[in-house]
Design an enzyme around this catalytic site. Structure first.
Site, PDB file in Angstrom:
ATOM      1  N   ASP A   1       0.340  -0.246  11.721  1.00 43.54           N
ATOM      2  CA  ASP A   1       0.118  -1.548  12.368  1.00 43.54           C
ATOM      3  C   ASP A   1       1.336  -2.466  12.271  1.00 43.54           C
ATOM      4  OD1 ASP A   1       0.076  -2.013   9.662  1.00 43.54           O
ATOM      5  OD2 ASP A   1      -1.791  -3.167   9.653  1.00 43.54           O
TER       6      ASP A   1
ATOM      7  N   ASP B   1      -1.849   2.607   8.154  1.00 37.51           N
ATOM      8  CA  ASP B   1      -2.523   1.823   9.204  1.00 37.51           C
ATOM      9  C   ASP B   1      -1.756   1.842  10.534  1.00 37.51           C
ATOM     10  OD1 ASP B   1      -4.325   1.176   7.225  1.00 37.51           O
ATOM     11  OD2 ASP B   1      -3.310  -0.692   6.715  1.00 37.51           O
TER      12      ASP B   1
ATOM     13  N   ARG C   1       0.787  -5.068  -5.816  1.00 39.44           N
ATOM     14  CA  ARG C   1       0.680  -6.327  -5.081  1.00 39.44           C
ATOM     15  C   ARG C   1       1.155  -7.363  -6.096  1.00 39.44           C
ATOM     16  NH1 ARG C   1      -0.836  -4.166  -0.074  1.00 39.44           N
ATOM     17  NH2 ARG C   1      -2.547  -2.745  -0.410  1.00 39.44           N
TER      18      ARG C   1
ATOM     19  N   THR D   1       3.035   2.745   6.098  1.00 39.04           N
ATOM     20  CA  THR D   1       1.622   2.388   5.924  1.00 39.04           C
ATOM     21  C   THR D   1       0.797   3.308   6.801  1.00 39.04           C
ATOM     22  OG1 THR D   1      -0.106   0.793   6.454  1.00 39.04           O
ATOM     23  CG2 THR D   1       1.946   0.506   7.628  1.00 39.04           C
TER      24      THR D   1
ATOM     25  N   ASP E   1       4.552  -4.752   6.276  1.00 39.06           N
ATOM     26  CA  ASP E   1       5.192  -5.997   6.706  1.00 39.06           C
ATOM     27  C   ASP E   1       5.071  -7.113   5.665  1.00 39.06           C
ATOM     28  OD1 ASP E   1       2.515  -6.169   7.237  1.00 39.06           O
ATOM     29  OD2 ASP E   1       2.729  -6.792   9.326  1.00 39.06           O
TER      30      ASP E   1
ATOM     31  N   GLY F   1       0.833  -1.212   0.000  1.00 38.94           N
ATOM     32  CA  GLY F   1       0.000   0.000   0.000  1.00 38.94           C
ATOM     33  C   GLY F   1       0.859   1.250   0.000  1.00 38.94           C
TER      34      GLY F   1
ATOM     35  N   ARG G   1      -7.368  -0.976   8.457  1.00 36.58           N
ATOM     36  CA  ARG G   1      -7.544  -2.444   8.432  1.00 36.58           C
ATOM     37  C   ARG G   1      -7.959  -2.937   9.823  1.00 36.58           C
ATOM     38  NH1 ARG G   1      -2.697  -5.272   5.199  1.00 36.58           N
ATOM     39  NH2 ARG G   1      -1.472  -4.072   6.677  1.00 36.58           N
TER      40      ARG G   1
HETATM   41  P1  ADP Z   1       2.329  -4.377   2.540  1.00 35.88           P
HETATM   42  O1  ADP Z   1       3.794  -4.308   2.228  1.00 35.88           O
HETATM   43  O2  ADP Z   1       1.683  -3.029   2.450  1.00 35.88           O
HETATM   44  O3  ADP Z   1       2.051  -5.108   3.831  1.00 35.88           O
HETATM   45  P2  ADP Z   1       1.258  -6.675   1.094  1.00 35.88           P
HETATM   46  O4  ADP Z   1       0.856  -7.376   2.332  1.00 35.88           O
HETATM   47  O5  ADP Z   1       0.296  -6.662  -0.042  1.00 35.88           O
HETATM   48  O6  ADP Z   1       1.635  -5.161   1.334  1.00 35.88           O
HETATM   49  O7  ADP Z   1       2.618  -7.356   0.593  1.00 35.88           O
HETATM   50  C1  ADP Z   1       3.253  -6.917  -0.593  1.00 35.88           C
HETATM   51  C2  ADP Z   1       3.579  -8.107  -1.458  1.00 35.88           C
HETATM   52  O8  ADP Z   1       4.527  -8.953  -0.811  1.00 35.88           O
HETATM   53  C3  ADP Z   1       2.396  -8.971  -1.799  1.00 35.88           C
HETATM   54  O9  ADP Z   1       1.959  -8.666  -3.092  1.00 35.88           O
HETATM   55  C4  ADP Z   1       2.903 -10.394  -1.729  1.00 35.88           C
HETATM   56  O10 ADP Z   1       2.870 -10.982  -2.999  1.00 35.88           O
HETATM   57  C5  ADP Z   1       4.352 -10.273  -1.275  1.00 35.88           C
HETATM   58  N1  ADP Z   1       4.620 -11.209  -0.175  1.00 35.88           N
HETATM   59  C6  ADP Z   1       4.168 -11.127   1.087  1.00 35.88           C
HETATM   60  N2  ADP Z   1       4.625 -12.154   1.839  1.00 35.88           N
HETATM   61  C7  ADP Z   1       5.404 -12.908   1.029  1.00 35.88           C
HETATM   62  C8  ADP Z   1       6.166 -14.109   1.198  1.00 35.88           C
HETATM   63  N3  ADP Z   1       6.207 -14.753   2.380  1.00 35.88           N
HETATM   64  N4  ADP Z   1       6.844 -14.582   0.128  1.00 35.88           N
HETATM   65  C9  ADP Z   1       6.804 -13.951  -1.051  1.00 35.88           C
HETATM   66  N5  ADP Z   1       6.103 -12.829  -1.280  1.00 35.88           N
HETATM   67  C10 ADP Z   1       5.407 -12.305  -0.279  1.00 35.88           C
END
Ligand code: ADP
Length: 321
Positions: free
Chosen positions: A131, A129, A73, A127, A104, A12, A173
């Site tokens: 969080d 959020d 994403r 972020t 995260d 995000g 969230r």
């Molecule tokens: P944020 O960084 O805002 O928390 P996301 O949770 O969407 O955003 O995570 C970003 C991207 O990281 C996701 O599109 C996902 O494909 C990738 N991702 C998250 N965890 C893993 C993992 N364990 N292995 C590979 N890719 C991951």
């Protein structure tokens, strides 16, 4: 000569990402790194949307919201063959260090990548959020709070003119930080967040008492994580007897020019991230905790749950009962 260092924004978007990019580029260059920019987040790593930094790319960006590097994403990143493609792209370009500005999820992705191919990374929490475990602050939060404050102040104008109740749903969230902080800052009468037990009976009795004593309007802030926006609006209308409207603030909370606070926090996190990589750290996340900057290994961030400051919860508790 150092390894090349690449910077990406992922997950995000939030205000503060651009100043972090700018500062990371400038500071890494001062330290002798050749820097690269990755466009479109993790997808850009896979698709080789990686370019050596030019002055033009990072000029005039610190006042802009969102991320000029764009984000994505990227479910393909769960696939080892796709990650191998990303590694080949970096290797070909001589890039051996990564700074990721994101949430995260993005940190987990880069940690997986580090475990696969040994490419060190440093994470900068960003972020709205707020969080992410281990840090009291994530880039974008202050800007989002200022957007919410402006919105609630404006809604208060119409609420008071029309003697209405307004329920304002804010993002976050599963985390109630934005709702809690903005409810306090804006003087809301009611605040519902996932972290605080709430009691509609006592809230109802309190509001009825206040209305009998002359209160003509009500502002209630709810966190999206409670899923209570619709219900609370109908409840105020039907049980309290005050005409109520719901405003869902939505994605305007993610936009806007980064506040001074977000810009300065971005600089501090960016310098810390370059320093961490320079010191040989391989998988650390930059944090700000109890007034101090530091860093934590990824597992301490990824395996823990963010907890809102109990003092803040205590301040807001009267708004939930
Ligand atoms: P944020 O960084 O805002 O928390 P996301 O949770 O969407 O955003 O995570 C970003 C991207 O990281 C996701 O599109 C996902 O494909 C990738 N991702 C998250 N965890 C893993 C993992 N364990 N292995 C590979 N890719 C991951």
């Amino acid at each position: 000569m150092h390894d090349g260092l690449a910077i990406l924004t992922s997950g995000g978007d939030s205000a503060g990402m651009n100043p972090a990019v700018k500062c990371a580029v400038d500071y890494a260059a001062q330290k002798g790194y050749e820097t690269h920019l990755v466009y479109d987040g993790l997808r850009g790593l896979l698709e080789d949307n990686i370019v050596p930094t030019t002055r033009e790319q990072v000029s005039g960006i610190i006042h802009r919201g969102g991320t000029v590097l764009r984000s994505s994403r990227c479910p393909q990143f769960y696939d080892i063959d796709q990650r191998r493609k990303a590694y080949e792209n970096l290797k070909r370009r001589g890039i051996g260090k990564l700074i990721v500005i994101g949430g995260d999820g993005s940190f987990r992705a880069l940690n997986q990548f580090y475990n696969d191919f040994g490419v060190p990374f440093a994470g900068i929490p960003a972020t709205i959020d707020n969080d992410i475990a281990g840090t009291d602050y994530c880039l974008g939060v202050d800007t989002a709070l200022n957007v919410i404050r402006d919105a609630v102040d404006s809604i208060r104008d119409t609420a008071s003119s029309f003697s209405r109740a307004f329920v304002i749903e804010v993002m976050g969230r599963h985390c109630g930080y934005l709702a809690l902080t903005s409810a306090l800052a804006c003087g809301a009468e009611v605040c519902l967040v996932p972290e605080l037990p709430y009691n509609l009976d006592t809230i109802g009795a309190r509001l009825k008492h206040d209305i009998a004593a002359g209160r003509r309007y009500v502002i209630a802030v709810v966190a999206e994580g409670t899923k209570m926006g619709d219900y609370l609006t109908r409840w105020i209308n039907d049980s309290i007897g005050m005409e109520a409207r719901l405003t869902v603030l939505g994605h305007i909370q993610r936009g806007g020019s980064p506040t001074v606070h977000d810009r300065i926090m971005a600089y501090k996190f960016a310098v810390a991230a370059v320093d961490a990589l320079d010191a040989g750290q391989t998988h650390s996340i930059m944090i700000y905790r109890d007034g101090t900057y530091g860093r934590l290994p990824i597992h301490k961030v990824a395996d823990s749950k963010y907890e809102i400051d109990p003092a803040l919860l205590k301040l807001a508790a009267p708004l939930a009962c």
